[in-house]
Design a protein around this motif. Structure first.
Motif, PDB file in Angstrom:
ATOM      1  N   GLU A 130       0.805  -1.221   0.000  1.00  0.00           N
ATOM      2  CA  GLU A 130       0.000   0.000   0.000  1.00  0.00           C
ATOM      3  C   GLU A 130       0.838   1.270   0.000  1.00  0.00           C
ATOM      4  N   THR A 131       2.163   1.141  -0.008  1.00  0.00           N
ATOM      5  CA  THR A 131       2.988   2.326  -0.232  1.00  0.00           C
ATOM      6  C   THR A 131       2.987   2.739  -1.697  1.00  0.00           C
ATOM      7  N   VAL A 132       2.557   1.822  -2.595  1.00  0.00           N
ATOM      8  CA  VAL A 132       2.590   2.148  -4.031  1.00  0.00           C
ATOM      9  C   VAL A 132       1.298   1.797  -4.766  1.00  0.00           C
ATOM     10  N   LEU A 133       0.459   0.914  -4.199  1.00  0.00           N
ATOM     11  CA  LEU A 133      -0.751   0.477  -4.897  1.00  0.00           C
ATOM     12  C   LEU A 133      -1.996   0.926  -4.145  1.00  0.00           C
ATOM     13  N   ARG A 134      -3.049   1.258  -4.922  1.00  0.00           N
ATOM     14  CA  ARG A 134      -4.321   1.665  -4.319  1.00  0.00           C
ATOM     15  C   ARG A 134      -5.471   1.034  -5.099  1.00  0.00           C
ATOM     16  N   PHE A 135      -6.221   0.183  -4.415  1.00  0.00           N
ATOM     17  CA  PHE A 135      -7.422  -0.407  -4.983  1.00  0.00           C
ATOM     18  C   PHE A 135      -8.567  -0.242  -3.992  1.00  0.00           C
ATOM     19  N   ASP A 136      -9.743   0.110  -4.482  1.00  0.00           N
ATOM     20  CA  ASP A 136     -10.937   0.237  -3.645  1.00  0.00           C
ATOM     21  C   ASP A 136     -11.791  -1.016  -3.736  1.00  0.00           C
ATOM     22  N   ASN A 137     -12.777  -1.096  -2.827  1.00  0.00           N
ATOM     23  CA  ASN A 137     -13.779  -2.161  -2.843  1.00  0.00           C
ATOM     24  C   ASN A 137     -13.162  -3.554  -2.780  1.00  0.00           C
ATOM     25  N   LEU A 138     -12.103  -3.684  -1.983  1.00  0.00           N
ATOM     26  CA  LEU A 138     -11.475  -4.984  -1.791  1.00  0.00           C
ATOM     27  C   LEU A 138     -12.259  -5.804  -0.768  1.00  0.00           C
ATOM     28  N   PRO A 139     -12.147  -7.128  -0.816  1.00  0.00           N
ATOM     29  CA  PRO A 139     -12.795  -7.945   0.216  1.00  0.00           C
ATOM     30  C   PRO A 139     -12.206  -7.630   1.581  1.00  0.00           C
ATOM     31  N   GLY A 203     -13.890  -4.532 -10.353  1.00  0.00           N
ATOM     32  CA  GLY A 203     -12.441  -4.643 -10.481  1.00  0.00           C
ATOM     33  C   GLY A 203     -11.780  -3.289 -10.385  1.00  0.00           C
ATOM     34  N   GLY A 204     -10.471  -3.289 -10.535  1.00  0.00           N
ATOM     35  CA  GLY A 204      -9.711  -2.054 -10.445  1.00  0.00           C
ATOM     36  C   GLY A 204      -8.457  -2.117 -11.282  1.00  0.00           C
ATOM     37  N   VAL A 205      -7.945  -0.947 -11.666  1.00  0.00           N
ATOM     38  CA  VAL A 205      -6.712  -0.863 -12.444  1.00  0.00           C
ATOM     39  C   VAL A 205      -5.802   0.198 -11.846  1.00  0.00           C
ATOM     40  N   ASN A 206      -4.510   0.007 -12.047  1.00  0.00           N
ATOM     41  CA  ASN A 206      -3.490   0.958 -11.629  1.00  0.00           C
ATOM     42  C   ASN A 206      -2.569   1.188 -12.815  1.00  0.00           C
ATOM     43  N   TYR A 207      -2.424   2.441 -13.215  1.00  0.00           N
ATOM     44  CA  TYR A 207      -1.527   2.766 -14.335  1.00  0.00           C
ATOM     45  C   TYR A 207      -0.329   3.531 -13.784  1.00  0.00           C
ATOM     46  N   ASP A 236     -26.548  -1.204  -6.336  1.00  0.00           N
ATOM     47  CA  ASP A 236     -25.579  -0.229  -5.859  1.00  0.00           C
ATOM     48  C   ASP A 236     -24.386  -0.222  -6.802  1.00  0.00           C
ATOM     49  N   LEU A 237     -24.066   0.924  -7.362  1.00  0.00           N
ATOM     50  CA  LEU A 237     -22.916   1.079  -8.254  1.00  0.00           C
ATOM     51  C   LEU A 237     -21.939   2.066  -7.630  1.00  0.00           C
ATOM     52  N   ARG A 238     -20.686   1.646  -7.470  1.00  0.00           N
ATOM     53  CA  ARG A 238     -19.660   2.497  -6.867  1.00  0.00           C
ATOM     54  C   ARG A 238     -18.473   2.632  -7.826  1.00  0.00           C
ATOM     55  N   TRP A 239     -17.857   3.810  -7.829  1.00  0.00           N
ATOM     56  CA  TRP A 239     -16.712   4.049  -8.700  1.00  0.00           C
ATOM     57  C   TRP A 239     -15.737   4.996  -8.008  1.00  0.00           C
ATOM     58  N   SER A 240     -14.509   4.988  -8.483  1.00  0.00           N
ATOM     59  CA  SER A 240     -13.505   5.926  -7.973  1.00  0.00           C
ATOM     60  C   SER A 240     -12.455   6.180  -9.042  1.00  0.00           C
ATOM     61  N   LEU A 241     -11.886   7.359  -9.016  1.00  0.00           N
ATOM     62  CA  LEU A 241     -10.803   7.753  -9.922  1.00  0.00           C
ATOM     63  C   LEU A 241      -9.874   8.662  -9.140  1.00  0.00           C
ATOM     64  N   ALA A 242      -8.590   8.294  -9.085  1.00  0.00           N
ATOM     65  CA  ALA A 242      -7.659   9.050  -8.251  1.00  0.00           C
ATOM     66  C   ALA A 242      -6.268   9.032  -8.847  1.00  0.00           C
ATOM     67  N   GLY A 243      -5.463   9.973  -8.405  1.00  0.00           N
ATOM     68  CA  GLY A 243      -4.043   9.992  -8.702  1.00  0.00           C
ATOM     69  C   GLY A 243      -3.270   9.836  -7.407  1.00  0.00           C
ATOM     70  N   SER A 244      -2.127   9.170  -7.467  1.00  0.00           N
ATOM     71  CA  SER A 244      -1.339   8.936  -6.258  1.00  0.00           C
ATOM     72  C   SER A 244       0.139   9.157  -6.545  1.00  0.00           C
TER      73      SER A 244
END
Length: 450
Positions: A130-139, A203-207, A236-244
């Motif tokens: 988690e110092t470099v990766l960010r994903f939401d809605n994980l189990p 699901g989620g993606v990290n670029y 229920d529909l959830r979304w997120s978009l972020a920069g890190s």
């Protein structure tokens, strides 16, 4: 004495002088070769690691470890070779040494997370990832989270992909019960029981960008169908978009989150927020978080429209790894204010906390529990229904305490497939009788990870 005459210059050379000259030339060549051999062939080792030939890379680099212990690139490559040849402890030490010299190296952070994962130190792996990766809605379980992070790290390190990610699909059946409370009994809804079926995909993606920057996006859809026609079917529909941005052992993110929920009777609730979150890895066993969030909750139409409001929240949390990474404890506190609302009870102050505990039994089985509490204090006096008064009404300032307590078990019965029984108890306790509510939900899901 035997002499040899040189025709080119007419000089007489001693054979001992010729031998001495040949010896001197040989020594120069050998010294040059020795100096050359003292430097490891880093480009060759890098190519071997890229090709997955870890033993060859390890054999090439290991003899030069002592002389290059402060070289971040060398120790990282030797660590990759060690990890690829099942030398987990060795790899962990090498990645830690590499990061001590170059703390912003994203690849080394990912590799160190993989080393923790290979050693079964799951909670420590989560903190490192988690110092470099960010994903939401994980189990909720740490083991599943770390498996998702490890997959993304493998995609980045072994496959050289800038775009990494994960996906999932799950479905199951459960039982929903509305418990008896003063509020539910007053309106005839107490002790109602329904069977429901649910489905979830997302699901989620990290670029990964240059210099530790990244773009993260996540999508999650949930649906629940009830047998009882009097119960609404939830979606229920959830979304997120972020920069890190990776900052050594820390990570800073900012972005947007949204949610659209069906509330029954053709009513929807829309949430949109802007947030910022800062994670600090204090050491391998401890992580601290700070967050801020401003969100707008809007009910476009219907009976719930006056509940539309804006909320500003701040939060602080602590995650602790214990039992050599098999256990994880976390606590998060939050506080804020609801404003810009047309509710009869006015604006309100909110504060609360979340506590969770997770244990990994082995690489196939884990379990955990959590508790959430929030206090909502409204600022306006209002007339509410109250069955204990003669006229059934009373003027009061509303105070709510909201509770959720849950537990789960996760069993991976075949690779990428898990069985997940869960239980959730909800209690809304208010000095206004109409806002008292309680329910118990039990369900079992099958989840497929991609």
């Amino acid at each position: 004495m035997i002499e040899i005459r040189s025709e080119c210059r007419g000089r007489t050379l001693s054979p001992w002088r010729s031998v001495a000259r040949a010896f001197a030339v040989s020594m120069v060549v050998l010294t040059a070769n020795a100096a050359f051999a003292a430097d490891p062939d880093v480009p060759r080792a890098e190519q071997l690691v890229r090709d997955g030939k870890y033993q060859e890379a390890y054999d090439l680099l290991a003899p030069f470890e002592d002389a290059n212990s402060n070289d971040a690139t060398f120790t990282y490559l030797l660590g990759r070779a060690a990890l690829g040849t099942q030398r987990g402890e060795k790899a962990k030490a090498l990645f830690e040494r590499s990061l001590a010299t170059r703390p912003d190296n994203v690849a080394a952070h990912l590799a160190l997370g993989r080393a923790y994962f290979a050693l079964g130190k799951y909670a420590e792996a989560k903190i490192e990832f988690e110092t470099v990766l960010r994903f939401d809605n994980l189990p909720p379980d740490v083991l599943s989270q770390v498996e998702i992070y490890d997959q993304a790290a493998r995609q980045s390190l072994d496959e050289g992909r800038a775009l990494t990610g994960f996906g999932y699909a799950e479905t199951g059946v459960g039982r929903y019960r509305v418990n008896s409370t003063r509020g539910t009994d007053a309106f005839g809804g107490g002790d109602r029981r329904d069977t429901f079926y649910n489905a979830r995909v997302g699901g989620g993606v990290n670029y990964a960008l240059q210099n530790g920057y990244a773009i993260d996006a996540n999508l999650d859809y949930r649906f629940r169908y009830y047998d009882n026609s009097e119960s609404r079917n939830d979606s229920d529909l959830r979304w997120s978009l972020a920069g890190s941005k990776t900052l050594g052992d820390n990570n800073l993110a900012a972005g947007f989150r949204g949610r659209t929920s069906y509330r029954g009777d053709s009513d929807y609730r829309n949430d949109v927020s802007i947030f910022s979150d800062y994670r600090m890895r204090y050491d391998p066993d401890n992580q601290f978080t700070l967050g801020a969030d401003v969100r707008r909750r809007r009910y476009p139409e219907g009976n719930l429209r006056d509940r539309s409001r804006t909320t500003a929240l701040v939060s602080a949390g602590w995650v602790r790894s214990f039992m050599d990474g098999k256990g994880s404890f976390s606590v998060t506190g939050h506080a804020g204010h609801n404003y810009a609302t047309s509710r009869p009870d006015g604006d309100s102050d909110v504060y609360g906390a979340t506590v969770s505990l997770d244990f990994t039994v082995n690489n196939k089985l884990s379990w955990g529990t959590f508790a959430w509490w929030e206090r909502d204090s409204f600022n306006a006096d209002n007339v509410h229904f109250h069955p204990d008064t003669l006229d059934n009404t009373v003027i009061l300032r509303r105070r709510d305490n909201l509770y959720e307590v849950g537990a789960y078990l996760v069993w991976e019965f075949v690779p990428t497939w898990t069985l997940r029984p869960e239980i959730l108890w909800i209690r809304d306790q208010s000095n206004s009788v109409g806002f008292n509510y309680s329910s118990t939900e039990v369900w079992i899901n099958v989840r497929k990870a991609f």
